[in-house]
Design a protein around this motif. Structure first.
Motif, PDB file in Angstrom:
ATOM      1  N   UNK A 287      14.812  38.852   5.174  1.00  0.00           N
ATOM      2  CA  UNK A 287      15.681  39.961   5.208  1.00  0.00           C
ATOM      3  C   UNK A 287      16.065  40.462   3.834  1.00  0.00           C
ATOM      4  N   UNK A 288      16.491  39.470   3.053  1.00  0.00           N
ATOM      5  CA  UNK A 288      17.087  39.747   1.653  1.00  0.00           C
ATOM      6  C   UNK A 288      15.828  40.483   0.879  1.00  0.00           C
ATOM      7  N   UNK A 289      14.696  40.050   0.865  1.00  0.00           N
ATOM      8  CA  UNK A 289      13.412  40.448   0.393  1.00  0.00           C
ATOM      9  C   UNK A 289      13.073  41.777   0.536  1.00  0.00           C
ATOM     10  N   UNK A 290      13.025  42.013   1.969  1.00  0.00           N
ATOM     11  CA  UNK A 290      12.939  43.246   2.501  1.00  0.00           C
ATOM     12  C   UNK A 290      13.817  44.297   1.999  1.00  0.00           C
ATOM     13  N   UNK A 291      15.121  43.923   2.052  1.00  0.00           N
ATOM     14  CA  UNK A 291      16.365  44.707   1.427  1.00  0.00           C
ATOM     15  C   UNK A 291      16.066  44.936  -0.037  1.00  0.00           C
ATOM     16  N   UNK A 292      15.498  43.893  -0.953  1.00  0.00           N
ATOM     17  CA  UNK A 292      15.234  44.098  -2.112  1.00  0.00           C
ATOM     18  C   UNK A 292      14.381  45.379  -2.543  1.00  0.00           C
ATOM     19  N   UNK A 293      13.410  45.262  -1.590  1.00  0.00           N
ATOM     20  CA  UNK A 293      12.202  46.503  -1.660  1.00  0.00           C
ATOM     21  C   UNK A 293      12.873  47.880  -1.253  1.00  0.00           C
ATOM     22  N   UNK A 294      13.891  47.758  -0.295  1.00  0.00           N
ATOM     23  CA  UNK A 294      14.590  49.123   0.114  1.00  0.00           C
ATOM     24  C   UNK A 294      15.520  49.778  -1.205  1.00  0.00           C
ATOM     25  N   UNK A 295      16.147  48.465  -1.805  1.00  0.00           N
ATOM     26  CA  UNK A 295      16.847  49.009  -3.070  1.00  0.00           C
ATOM     27  C   UNK A 295      16.094  49.572  -4.081  1.00  0.00           C
ATOM     28  N   UNK A 296      14.965  48.689  -4.188  1.00  0.00           N
ATOM     29  CA  UNK A 296      13.985  49.414  -5.358  1.00  0.00           C
ATOM     30  C   UNK A 296      13.537  50.879  -5.106  1.00  0.00           C
ATOM     31  N   UNK A 297      13.115  51.176  -3.794  1.00  0.00           N
ATOM     32  CA  UNK A 297      12.955  52.380  -3.510  1.00  0.00           C
ATOM     33  C   UNK A 297      13.913  53.243  -3.447  1.00  0.00           C
ATOM     34  N   UNK A 357      20.318  45.091  -6.061  1.00  0.00           N
ATOM     35  CA  UNK A 357      19.131  45.575  -6.693  1.00  0.00           C
ATOM     36  C   UNK A 357      19.647  46.936  -7.170  1.00  0.00           C
ATOM     37  N   UNK A 358      20.451  47.733  -6.545  1.00  0.00           N
ATOM     38  CA  UNK A 358      20.671  48.920  -7.162  1.00  0.00           C
ATOM     39  C   UNK A 358      21.474  48.628  -8.508  1.00  0.00           C
ATOM     40  N   UNK A 359      21.992  47.573  -8.664  1.00  0.00           N
ATOM     41  CA  UNK A 359      23.010  47.207  -9.822  1.00  0.00           C
ATOM     42  C   UNK A 359      21.672  46.543 -11.125  1.00  0.00           C
ATOM     43  N   UNK A 360      21.060  45.946 -10.630  1.00  0.00           N
ATOM     44  CA  UNK A 360      19.981  45.189 -11.404  1.00  0.00           C
ATOM     45  C   UNK A 360      19.139  46.193 -12.151  1.00  0.00           C
ATOM     46  N   UNK A 361      18.389  47.149 -11.303  1.00  0.00           N
ATOM     47  CA  UNK A 361      17.252  48.004 -11.863  1.00  0.00           C
ATOM     48  C   UNK A 361      17.690  48.623 -13.075  1.00  0.00           C
ATOM     49  N   UNK A 362      18.968  49.210 -13.086  1.00  0.00           N
ATOM     50  CA  UNK A 362      19.167  50.124 -14.354  1.00  0.00           C
ATOM     51  C   UNK A 362      19.245  49.179 -15.692  1.00  0.00           C
ATOM     52  N   UNK A 363      19.864  47.963 -15.576  1.00  0.00           N
ATOM     53  CA  UNK A 363      20.050  47.010 -16.428  1.00  0.00           C
ATOM     54  C   UNK A 363      18.540  46.808 -17.227  1.00  0.00           C
ATOM     55  N   UNK A 364      17.818  46.446 -16.068  1.00  0.00           N
ATOM     56  CA  UNK A 364      16.373  46.089 -16.468  1.00  0.00           C
ATOM     57  C   UNK A 364      15.622  47.201 -17.394  1.00  0.00           C
ATOM     58  N   UNK A 365      15.851  48.578 -16.937  1.00  0.00           N
ATOM     59  CA  UNK A 365      15.210  49.750 -17.601  1.00  0.00           C
ATOM     60  C   UNK A 365      15.827  49.827 -18.907  1.00  0.00           C
ATOM     61  N   UNK A 366      17.161  49.679 -19.025  1.00  0.00           N
ATOM     62  CA  UNK A 366      17.876  49.943 -20.553  1.00  0.00           C
ATOM     63  C   UNK A 366      17.157  48.726 -21.376  1.00  0.00           C
ATOM     64  N   UNK A 367      17.256  47.358 -20.769  1.00  0.00           N
ATOM     65  CA  UNK A 367      16.906  46.250 -21.668  1.00  0.00           C
ATOM     66  C   UNK A 367      15.547  46.423 -22.158  1.00  0.00           C
ATOM     67  N   UNK A 368      14.467  46.895 -21.424  1.00  0.00           N
ATOM     68  CA  UNK A 368      13.012  47.036 -21.845  1.00  0.00           C
ATOM     69  C   UNK A 368      13.055  48.214 -22.933  1.00  0.00           C
ATOM     70  N   UNK A 369      13.863  49.241 -22.843  1.00  0.00           N
ATOM     71  CA  UNK A 369      13.997  50.298 -23.819  1.00  0.00           C
ATOM     72  C   UNK A 369      14.378  49.906 -24.936  1.00  0.00           C
ATOM     73  N   UNK A 370      15.291  49.011 -25.106  1.00  0.00           N
ATOM     74  CA  UNK A 370      15.994  48.450 -26.249  1.00  0.00           C
ATOM     75  C   UNK A 370      15.108  47.733 -27.175  1.00  0.00           C
ATOM     76  N   UNK A 371      13.959  47.164 -26.849  1.00  0.00           N
ATOM     77  CA  UNK A 371      13.182  46.488 -27.373  1.00  0.00           C
ATOM     78  C   UNK A 371      12.326  47.033 -28.788  1.00  0.00           C
TER      79      UNK A 371
END
Length: 491
Positions: A287-297, A357-371
């Protein structure tokens, strides 16, 4: 009476053939939308690279880690027979490889093997990771220290490929910035689908084969990294070491105690807790992984253009609020309200996974753009390892908190106090929000805030030439437009 009229009289609405065709067309359209999205990514990044992303994130991390995490919990509890506080401490030790990821990035960027910085490390980690899992499965009862070393080795062989693939993802995100969020969605979506698949067999595998049998079962997952190494597109590069100016990004979990091991012991205790089975815990993870997909969407459709500071602030408040119901669960107050333990835990897991997941996604996008170019592995690994170090610090803080309240596997009297302290301390990261998180959004590459100042790299000559060509095309288009307008006026 006609059967259709009879069903209408009973309040049953029958779908007309036209409505059924419209429904089928809508489903086909959604399917084509997903196919078109994958096709767009394939056109931009290539099918071999997408396969590498799905293997590393989906098979090795999603599927492998979901089964391994379930087996590890029962391994410490049933095989090693440790107390919750000791288990929390050994878990923190075995997760240390995730906290030194900058070293892996430095190694890959500085010491290429045969002129290649990525695929040799993927293949090596694949073989070494399987070896660690085989030893855990075949050794009768190793000492806690040896078991910790083997688990740390398995974690190392998962974290290192993660750095290698993160570097490649960061490089492609910089080259195709308008698909950066989509590439992150593919990465984490693959992990969610792989984790969902792993959760489907984690509970039955641990129940039927035991923790050691589960280790042996997932030992094939790291071997898939050899396939990823073969498929990874990479040009042979000379040995070089580049430098970059960057700022650290602090993961908000560093000051929030993690008491997940104590909660696991309590949930599986049939005498003092609800006594959940392995199959149900596997369902909870699924259920956590299904919710993870929902958070990404949800992030990609509704929140992808919100500022980083706004996203981190409100998701952190939500994380605090979502952890409060654990107090009712531990004190059994949910039963007084007529809410069964199973439904309570499933709902809490789904909601918390979406928020995390809503908290993690913007951090990943920011980190990728800092490289910056050339050192993607080092920089991205540094940012991610600071985040992982926060998680390990939280585990140590949680172990201390459990000892402070004398929480043991046969005495959970004060567990609710630990839950209260953990929930309150989840608001502490808001103090550092303004100083450590930029106020820009995902479409902002450079921020002039006091805590995060990214020094942009000078453009290559080729990039400057491209910009000049684009400016000339634009100027020519304006001139043509003006000439057309004058021609129309003359007519």
């Amino acid at each position: 009476m006609d059967p259709a009229d009879e069903e209408r009289s009973l309040g049953v609405e029958l779908a007309s053939p036209v409505e059924e065709e419209d429904l089928g067309a809508a489903k086909a359209k959604r399917a084509m939308g997903l196919v078109d999205w994958i096709g767009q990514l394939r056109a931009a990044f290539g099918a071999p690279f997408l396969a590498v992303v799905m293997i590393v994130y989906g098979v090795n991390q999603g599927y492998g880690e979901s089964v391994k995490n379930m087996a590890i919990n029962y391994y410490w509890k049933d095989v090693q027979k440790l107390q919750p506080s000791s288990t929390q401490a050994f878990q923190a030790l075995s997760s240390l490889p995730w906290d030194i990821k900058p070293i892996y990035g430095l190694i890959t960027d500085t010491f290429p093997i045969g002129g290649y910085r990525r695929w040799p490390y993927l293949a090596t980690c694949g073989m070494a990771g399987s070896l660690c899992l085989w030893m855990l499965a075949l050794l009768p009862t190793p000492s806690p220290l040896l078991a910790t070393l083997l688990l740390a080795g398995a974690a190392l062989c998962t974290a290192f490929p993660d750095v290698v693939t993160d570097a490649a993802v960061a490089q492609h995100s910089r080259n195709v910035p308008h698909l950066a969020s989509d590439l992150q969605s593919l990465s984490w979506g693959s992990m969610a689908i792989g984790g969902l698949s792993g959760c489907g067999i984690a509970g039955p595998a641990v129940h039927s084969l035991g923790p050691k049998g589960a280790f042996l079962l997932i030992s094939t997952a790291p071997l898939m990294l050899i396939v990823a190494a073969w498929a990874l597109p990479e040009d042979k590069l000379p040995k070089q070491l580049a430098g970059a100016n960057f700022a650290a990004l602090l993961r908000t979990g560093a000051v929030c105690p993690d008491i997940s091991e104590a909660m696991f012991f309590w949930m599986t205790d049939s005498k003092h807790g609800p006594g959940f089975s392995e199959n149900f815990l596997g369902l909870v993870s699924a259920i956590g992984y299904v919710a993870m997909v929902c958070g990404i969407l949800l992030y990609n459709t509704c929140f992808r253009f919100y500022s980083f500071r706004t996203m981190f602030k409100w998701t952190q408040v939500a994380v605090c609020l979502v952890s409060l119901p654990d107090i009712a669960l531990v004190t059994r107050y949910n039963l007084k309200l007529g809410v069964p333990d199973h439904f309570f835990v499933l709902g809490d897991k789904a909601l918390s996974s979406v928020i995390f997941k809503l908290q993690l996604m913007p951090m990943l996008v920011l980190s990728a753009k800092l490289c910056p170019p050339g050192v993607e592995g080092t920089v991205f690994a540094f940012l991610m390892s600071v985040s992982n170090l926060g998680g390990t610090t939280a585990s140590w803080l949680g172990a201390w908190l459990l000892r402070l309240f004398h929480v043991k596997k046969d005495d959970y009297t004060n567990l609710w106090l630990a839950v209260v302290v953990r929930s309150i301390m989840r608001l502490l990261p808001l103090i550092f929000l303004t100083a450590l998180v930029p106020d820009g959004g995902p479409d902002t590459l450079v921020d002039n805030g006091p805590a995060l100042q990214v020094v942009a790299s000078n453009q290559d000559e080729s990039e400057a030439q491209d910009d000049l060509v684009e400016m000339k095309k634009l100027a020519k288009g304006v001139e043509l437009g003006q000439e057309s307008q004058l021609l129309i006026q003359s007519l």
